[in-house]
Design an enzyme around this catalytic site. Structure first.
Site, mmCIF file in Angstrom:
data_model
loop_
_atom_site.group_PDB
_atom_site.id
_atom_site.type_symbol
_atom_site.label_atom_id
_atom_site.label_comp_id
_atom_site.label_asym_id
_atom_site.label_seq_id
_atom_site.Cartn_x
_atom_site.Cartn_y
_atom_site.Cartn_z
ATOM 1 N N HIS A 1 -0.404 8.551 43.859
ATOM 2 C CA HIS A 1 -0.470 7.609 42.731
ATOM 3 C C HIS A 1 -0.340 6.151 43.142
ATOM 4 O O HIS A 1 -0.227 5.280 42.283
ATOM 5 C CB HIS A 1 0.627 7.947 41.716
ATOM 6 C CG HIS A 1 2.005 7.824 42.278
ATOM 7 N ND1 HIS A 1 2.672 8.875 42.844
ATOM 8 C CD2 HIS A 1 2.829 6.756 42.396
ATOM 9 C CE1 HIS A 1 3.848 8.476 43.278
ATOM 10 N NE2 HIS A 1 3.962 7.194 43.022
HETATM 11 N N1 UDP Z 1 9.223 13.835 42.264
HETATM 12 C C1 UDP Z 1 9.580 14.583 41.139
HETATM 13 N N2 UDP Z 1 8.581 15.174 40.423
HETATM 14 C C2 UDP Z 1 7.268 15.079 40.751
HETATM 15 C C3 UDP Z 1 6.917 14.316 41.891
HETATM 16 C C4 UDP Z 1 7.913 13.687 42.625
HETATM 17 O O1 UDP Z 1 10.773 14.705 40.829
HETATM 18 O O2 UDP Z 1 6.418 15.649 40.052
HETATM 19 C C5 UDP Z 1 10.301 13.169 43.027
HETATM 20 C C6 UDP Z 1 10.284 13.435 44.522
HETATM 21 O O3 UDP Z 1 11.088 14.567 44.839
HETATM 22 C C7 UDP Z 1 10.875 12.165 45.101
HETATM 23 C C8 UDP Z 1 10.431 11.087 44.115
HETATM 24 O O4 UDP Z 1 10.070 11.774 42.920
HETATM 25 O O5 UDP Z 1 12.298 12.210 45.120
HETATM 26 C C9 UDP Z 1 9.234 10.353 44.664
HETATM 27 O O6 UDP Z 1 8.779 9.454 43.749
HETATM 28 P P1 UDP Z 1 7.454 8.597 43.953
HETATM 29 O O7 UDP Z 1 6.527 9.305 44.866
HETATM 30 O O8 UDP Z 1 6.988 8.247 42.588
HETATM 31 O O9 UDP Z 1 7.977 7.244 44.574
HETATM 32 P P2 UDP Z 1 8.052 6.688 46.047
HETATM 33 O O10 UDP Z 1 8.947 7.599 46.810
HETATM 34 O O11 UDP Z 1 6.668 6.619 46.600
HETATM 35 O O12 UDP Z 1 8.669 5.335 45.899
#
Ligand code: UDP
Length: 358
Positions: free
Chosen positions: A199
């Site tokens: 995303h």
């Molecule tokens: N996550 C979740 N449900 C989902 C997808 C991701 O709970 O359907 C959790 C995942 O375990 C992680 C976090 O969301 O802890 C990641 O979020 P994201 O990828 O949006 O953010 P980024 O880490 O890239 O900042």
């Protein structure tokens, strides 16, 4: 005061919030940057978090409105509450509340400081640099990030390496993750499916890039003949209109933390543009392919659990083939996080606040 607004911030801060409540007069401010149930309220109930003191309900449809709202609405609560210190985690637009805080002379502590992908196309990279340079206390997860800060002339006396807080979140909730029934509900068998998240705006805002992701998944499905589960973030979903979904790819709503972690622990391989997911897969001893041109988490690549594939169909396909063909020999190094980040953060903040009073 803590200000946050997205899924990863809520998850990563979830073991720190209760300690802030216990040891300080803590004002919790949710900007509501992520406002859907699947990206926000589900984590408050699952991770047993109290109701925030403020919901800023920022507008999110346009970049300019979002940033303007973060700045003006966070300034209002900062002026009203006059906090001794503002705690921010990461690199989201909600973190730009650092701008009014710095303007009004409020101390800012930045957790997840010093991450650099050296890829200025990323909105997060611009935010990281800005927030780090406005902060008075920098709390990187690793020594890698600490070195990035020092290369930017941030004085070492402001920097404290505290480890990655995701580990204690996983450890604390492991019984709940184990109790998840998502495998049964989706009729999935361990090591028999791929799990995808994608995303990032540089990947999905442009239809050509999104097409590459789907073509890669199609090729992977043709070769492996395994189901591909894709819990889809609303940003990607909103771009999907003209995109045909290949065979074998199952798009579902974003999952709660327990169900998602259970899938991570049981997937054959993760394919993701997330920052946190490669850290979690390193901890869970699962292979991961990052579908981005750059990463601010080189530690996961060095550990051997994550291949940075770029955004190219053949590279993504070959990386998946490669990493699923070897036994996971990597392991989480406690220098990346020892499960005690929350208490370290609290003690560092206390020492900063006490010192100011003297
Ligand atoms: N996550 C979740 N449900 C989902 C997808 C991701 O709970 O359907 C959790 C995942 O375990 C992680 C976090 O969301 O802890 C990641 O979020 P994201 O990828 O949006 O953010 P980024 O880490 O890239 O900042």
């Amino acid at each position: 005061m803590s200000i946050f607004g997205t899924r990863p911030e809520i998850i990563r801060l979830s073991r720190i919030f209760p300690l802030l409540d216990k040891h300080f007069e803590h004002i919790m401010v949710n900007t509501n940057q992520n406002y859907t149930k699947e990206l926000s309220s589900i984590f408050f109930s699952e991770l047993e978090l109290r109701k925030p003191d403020y919901d800023l309900k920022i507008r999110t449809a346009k970049y300019g409105d979002e940033i303007a709202d973060v700045i003006s609405k966070s300034e209002q609560v900062i002026l009203k509450e006059n906090p001794d210190l503002l705690l921010i985690l990461g690199d989201t637009n909600s973190g730009l509340s650092a701008i009014p805080a710095a303007h009004h002379g409020i101390q800012i502590a930045h957790l997840e400081a010093g991450m650099r992908a050296y890829d200025i196309r990323m909105p997060e990279e611009k935010n990281r640099v800005l927030i780090d340079h406005l902060s008075t206390v920098l709390l990187p997860y690793t020594h890698y990030s600490r070195e990035n800060l020092m290369r930017e002339n941030i004085h070492p006396s402001k920097i404290y390496v505290v480890g990655n807080p995701i580990i204690e979140v996983i450890d604390h909730f492991t019984p709940k993750i184990e109790q998840s029934k998502i495998l049964e509900q989706m009729k999935l068998k361990p090591n028999d499916f791929f799990l995808v998240t994608a995303h990032r705006s540089e990947n999905v805002d442009n239809l050509e890039q999104l097409k590459i992701i789907f073509l890669s998944l199609e090729k992977i499905h043709k070769k492996f003949k395994k189901r591909i589960i894709y819990p889809m973030h609303p940003r990607t979903f909103s771009k999907l209109k003209k995109q045909s979904i290949p065979n074998g790819v199952e798009i579902i709503l974003p999952l709660g933390f327990f169900d998602f972690s259970k899938l991570e622990k049981n997937a054959l391989c993760l394919i993701t543009d997330s920052g946190t997911v490669p850290e979690e897969t390193l901890y869970f001893k699962k292979p991961c392919v990052t579908i981005r041109e750059s990463t601010e988490r080189p530690e996961t690549i060095e550990a051997g659990s994550n291949i940075l594939a770029g955004l190219n169909v053949d590279n993504i396909f070959n990386s998946v083939k490669q990493i699923t063909s070897i036994n996971p020999e990597w392991s989480w190094d406690s220098s990346l996080g020892d499960g005690k980040t929350a208490s370290k953060v609290i003690n560092i903040l206390r020492s900063k606040l006490e010192r100011r009073k003297i």
